[in-house]
Enzyme design. Structure first.
Site, mmCIF file in Angstrom:
data_model
loop_
_atom_site.group_PDB
_atom_site.id
_atom_site.type_symbol
_atom_site.label_atom_id
_atom_site.label_comp_id
_atom_site.label_asym_id
_atom_site.label_seq_id
_atom_site.Cartn_x
_atom_site.Cartn_y
_atom_site.Cartn_z
ATOM 1 N N GLU A 242 0.887 -1.179 0.000
ATOM 2 C CA GLU A 242 0.000 0.000 0.000
ATOM 3 C C GLU A 242 0.910 1.210 0.000
ATOM 4 O OE1 GLU A 242 -3.132 0.053 -0.324
ATOM 5 O OE2 GLU A 242 -4.011 -1.752 0.540
ATOM 6 N N CYS A 276 -2.447 9.360 2.674
ATOM 7 C CA CYS A 276 -2.177 8.796 1.346
ATOM 8 C C CYS A 276 -3.299 9.155 0.384
ATOM 9 C CB CYS A 276 -2.012 7.283 1.448
ATOM 10 S SG CYS A 276 -3.420 6.468 2.205
HETATM 11 P P1 NAD Z 1 8.290 4.912 4.764
HETATM 12 O O1 NAD Z 1 8.306 4.144 3.493
HETATM 13 O O2 NAD Z 1 9.424 5.820 5.043
HETATM 14 O O3 NAD Z 1 8.205 3.922 6.015
HETATM 15 C C1 NAD Z 1 7.168 3.001 6.178
HETATM 16 C C2 NAD Z 1 7.625 1.887 7.095
HETATM 17 O O4 NAD Z 1 8.646 1.136 6.460
HETATM 18 C C3 NAD Z 1 8.211 2.358 8.418
HETATM 19 O O5 NAD Z 1 7.775 1.491 9.439
HETATM 20 C C4 NAD Z 1 9.712 2.225 8.202
HETATM 21 O O6 NAD Z 1 10.450 2.055 9.378
HETATM 22 C C5 NAD Z 1 9.756 0.979 7.335
HETATM 23 N N1 NAD Z 1 10.977 0.838 6.523
HETATM 24 C C6 NAD Z 1 11.799 1.796 6.057
HETATM 25 N N2 NAD Z 1 12.788 1.245 5.317
HETATM 26 C C7 NAD Z 1 12.585 -0.095 5.322
HETATM 27 C C8 NAD Z 1 13.263 -1.213 4.726
HETATM 28 N N3 NAD Z 1 14.350 -1.047 3.976
HETATM 29 N N4 NAD Z 1 12.757 -2.452 4.929
HETATM 30 C C9 NAD Z 1 11.636 -2.632 5.660
HETATM 31 N N5 NAD Z 1 10.965 -1.624 6.261
HETATM 32 C C10 NAD Z 1 11.425 -0.358 6.086
HETATM 33 O O7 NAD Z 1 6.907 5.692 4.783
HETATM 34 P P2 NAD Z 1 6.377 6.718 5.877
HETATM 35 O O8 NAD Z 1 7.117 8.004 5.721
HETATM 36 O O9 NAD Z 1 6.349 6.071 7.210
HETATM 37 O O10 NAD Z 1 4.858 6.902 5.408
HETATM 38 C C11 NAD Z 1 4.457 7.817 4.445
HETATM 39 C C12 NAD Z 1 4.212 7.121 3.116
HETATM 40 O O11 NAD Z 1 3.272 6.081 3.278
HETATM 41 C C13 NAD Z 1 3.600 8.055 2.089
HETATM 42 O O12 NAD Z 1 4.205 7.828 0.843
HETATM 43 C C14 NAD Z 1 2.145 7.647 2.066
HETATM 44 O O13 NAD Z 1 1.461 7.933 0.866
HETATM 45 C C15 NAD Z 1 2.256 6.174 2.286
HETATM 46 N N6 NAD Z 1 0.992 5.646 2.789
HETATM 47 C C16 NAD Z 1 0.257 4.838 1.981
HETATM 48 C C17 NAD Z 1 -0.968 4.360 2.417
HETATM 49 C C18 NAD Z 1 -1.819 3.474 1.567
HETATM 50 O O14 NAD Z 1 -2.736 2.880 2.116
HETATM 51 N N7 NAD Z 1 -1.584 3.326 0.289
HETATM 52 C C19 NAD Z 1 -1.424 4.707 3.693
HETATM 53 C C20 NAD Z 1 -0.638 5.530 4.481
HETATM 54 C C21 NAD Z 1 0.575 5.987 4.028
#
Ligand code: NAD
Length: 523
Positions: A242, A276
């Site tokens: 997502e 999002c």
């Molecule tokens: P992010 O990708 O920076 O982090 C998300 C999660 O992934 C965190 O828990 C982080 O610690 C983890 N992570 C980071 N690097 C990783 C790796 N290499 N391996 C495994 N896990 C890792 O995103 P964010 O800043 O926390 O959230 C914002 C983003 O999320 C925005 O782009 C937003 O659009 C998206 N989002 C999407 C939805 C949806 O339903 N489509 C919902 C909410 C947020």
């Protein structure tokens, strides 16, 4: 004021984004701790699966009761750690989860039970077929900070009711909300090993992917999603992704400007634009363009920005200063390329380093970063378009495809345009609220992701489907088994004629030829 997330090696701090105050520090889980959590989950999962769906639904019902009883406290934990106004914590987080539980209580048994598969082909009529839905085993969930309760909770409830154990790696920015979820689930009767939280940064998430989990549900940015997809491919780990969005809002020439502008303002600034599904691009028919943009600006100027704990706050802080920098860079790029600032356009240092004024930009173009990259902040860019076709073309001119909306007084016209937009969800005359419709699937197309959460399709992601086939004539050899020969080939041709030929005569002759198959000698 503490501003840095990383306090020491393998420690993270939870901060209040409105004040910068450190709420709590945590040790990060290392590879060994993550593997241990997954091993504990695996050992406990069998018992959880054997409880059966009805007993697990009873646990979900108890969770719902407990969450309802503690709704205001849970909302306060969310607001303190994620910054959003208390009202939003209640409506877009707690309510969403209460309703997701309601959906599962009402529907999980029907959606998870065995399902007969009627056979249409004559050859297989004597067999009975069933779809059996089995849990994957141990599910990994990696979640973001922007909806720190509703995202992991809706996914977790669906995973649990289907019989999986869950190991959740929440965002390092919002671990306290995840622990709140854990305490509610455990108090409701979910065994501690069946739902566990591992706190840490990206490295802990990476360790989860490399552990022995059976499936991963990831919510986060496109950049991290791509890294995760690559790592998952190494071991063919099934994933739901997502990811981000750049949701368009199309305002047609017959739209109600007052209603649509209020929707645009709410859709762009809910959770300070860190949703999002937030409105990230607005295309307005030229005949309404100026009045719509001015209405948005006027309403935006009336928004009260501040600490989410204050009851009158409409818009809270952003999660961290680095997010503010992205917003600032997008706005500065737009201004340099000719965008007009109708409201906001600056930081609000008097409130704190994470505050940015809700901003309305007019005269934006697709050459600007604000219309191409996910801004994820409180900015509403408005662009004029000439007709419906141009609006659809601009909406689809994006690498993202999470959601979108169409605004019109003509429902048929809106629905027909909605079908032409490349996105997982398109709403006619509403924004964002699809996330709160527990029956509706949530997910994107293109760079916005793979798979679905929520509703029936979300529950499907939590099970593997086994096809169970039983022959009702165990004493009979199958006609297609060995012992072929010329006559068998002719009989099979006849059998195909009997079933698929266009003319009745050919079908009857085919049936006569096929009948001989029962007299042939088989091995
Ligand atoms: P992010 O990708 O920076 O982090 C998300 C999660 O992934 C965190 O828990 C982080 O610690 C983890 N992570 C980071 N690097 C990783 C790796 N290499 N391996 C495994 N896990 C890792 O995103 P964010 O800043 O926390 O959230 C914002 C983003 O999320 C925005 O782009 C937003 O659009 C998206 N989002 C999407 C939805 C949806 O339903 N489509 C919902 C909410 C947020």
């Amino acid at each position: 004021m503490a501003t840095n997330l990383q306090i020491a090696e393998r420690r993270v701090a939870s901060l209040n984004p409105a004040t910068g105050v450190v709420l709590r520090e945590f040790d990060c889980a290392g590879e060994i701790e993550v593997q241990d959590a997954v091993a504990r989950a695996r050992a406990a999962q069998t018992g959880w699966a054997e409880m059966g769906v009805r007993r697990r639904i009873a646990v979900i019902r108890e969770f719902q009761r407990k969450l309802y009883a503690r709704k205001s406290e849970v909302a306060a934990v969310i607001t303190r750690e994620a910054g959003k106004p208390l009202a939003e914590a209640l409506v877009t987080e707690v309510l969403v989860v209460l309703d997701a539980a309601r959906f599962l209580i009402d529907n999980a048994w029907g959606l998870l039970r065995d399902e007969p598969v009627p056979h249409g082909n004559l050859v297989t009529k004597l067999k009975s077929g069933w779809l059996v839905r089995e849990p994957h085993g141990v599910l990994g969930i990696i979640s973001p900070w922007n909806y720190p309760f509703s995202i992991p909770a809706t996914e977790t409830l669906a995973a649990l009711v289907a019989g999986n154990a869950v190991v959740l790696k929440p965002s390092e920015l919002t671990p306290m909300v995840a622990l709140e979820l854990a305490s509610l689930l455990h108090a409701a009767g979910v065994p501690e090993a069946v739902f566990q939280v591992v706190v840490g940064e990206g490295a802990a998430g990476a360790a989860l992917i490399h552990s022995s989990i059976d499936k991963l549900v990831f919510t986060g940015s496109v950049a991290t999603g791509k890294r995760i997809a690559a790592a998952a491919a190494e071991r063919l780990l099934p994933v739901v992704l997502e990811l981000g969005g750049k949701d368009p809002m199309l305002v047609l020439d017959d739209a109600d400007v007052d209603v649509a502008s209020s929707a645009a303002v709410w859709g762009a600034f809910v959770n300070a634009g860190q949703a999002c599904l937030s409105v990230e691009r607005c295309y307005v028919h030229r005949s309404l363009y100026e009045s719509f943009a001015q209405a948005c600006a006027e309403k935006t100027r009336k928004l009260r920005v501040g600490n989410g704990m204050a009851p009158h706050t409409d818009v809270g802080p952003m999660i961290r200063e680095r997010q503010v920098r992205i917003v600032e860079a997008h706005v500065e790029d737009a201004k340099a390329r000719g965008a007009r600032v109708l409201a906001g356009g600056t930081r609000l240092p008097e409130l704190g380093e994470n505050f940015y004024a809700p901003t309305v930009l007019a005269d934006v173009t697709h050459e600007m970063r604000i219309m191409r990259e996910e801004t994820f902040g409180p900015v509403l860019p408005v662009m004029a378009c000439e007709d419906d076709d141009e609006a659809v073309r601009l909406a689809n001119d994006s690498e993202y495809g999470l959601a979108g909306s169409v605004w019109t007084r003509d429902r048929k016209r809106g629905e027909s345009l909605a079908r032409r937009i490349h996105a997982g969800t398109v709403m006619v005359n509403d924004v964002v609220s699809c996330f709160g419709i527990s029956e509706a699937p949530h997910g994107g197309v293109k760079a916005s992701g793979i798979g679905r959460t929520h509703g029936r399709f979300g529950l499907d992601e939590m099970v593997r489907v086994k096809y169970l086939d039983t022959d009702r004539m165990p004493g009979m050899k199958k006609v297609w088994w060995h012992g072929y020969g010329e006559s068998f080939t002719r009989q099979m041709e006849g059998f195909l004629d009997m079933q698929f030929a266009g003319g009745l005569g050919t079908r009857l002759r085919g049936a006569l030829r096929a009948a001989g198959v029962f007299r042939r000698k088989q091995l």
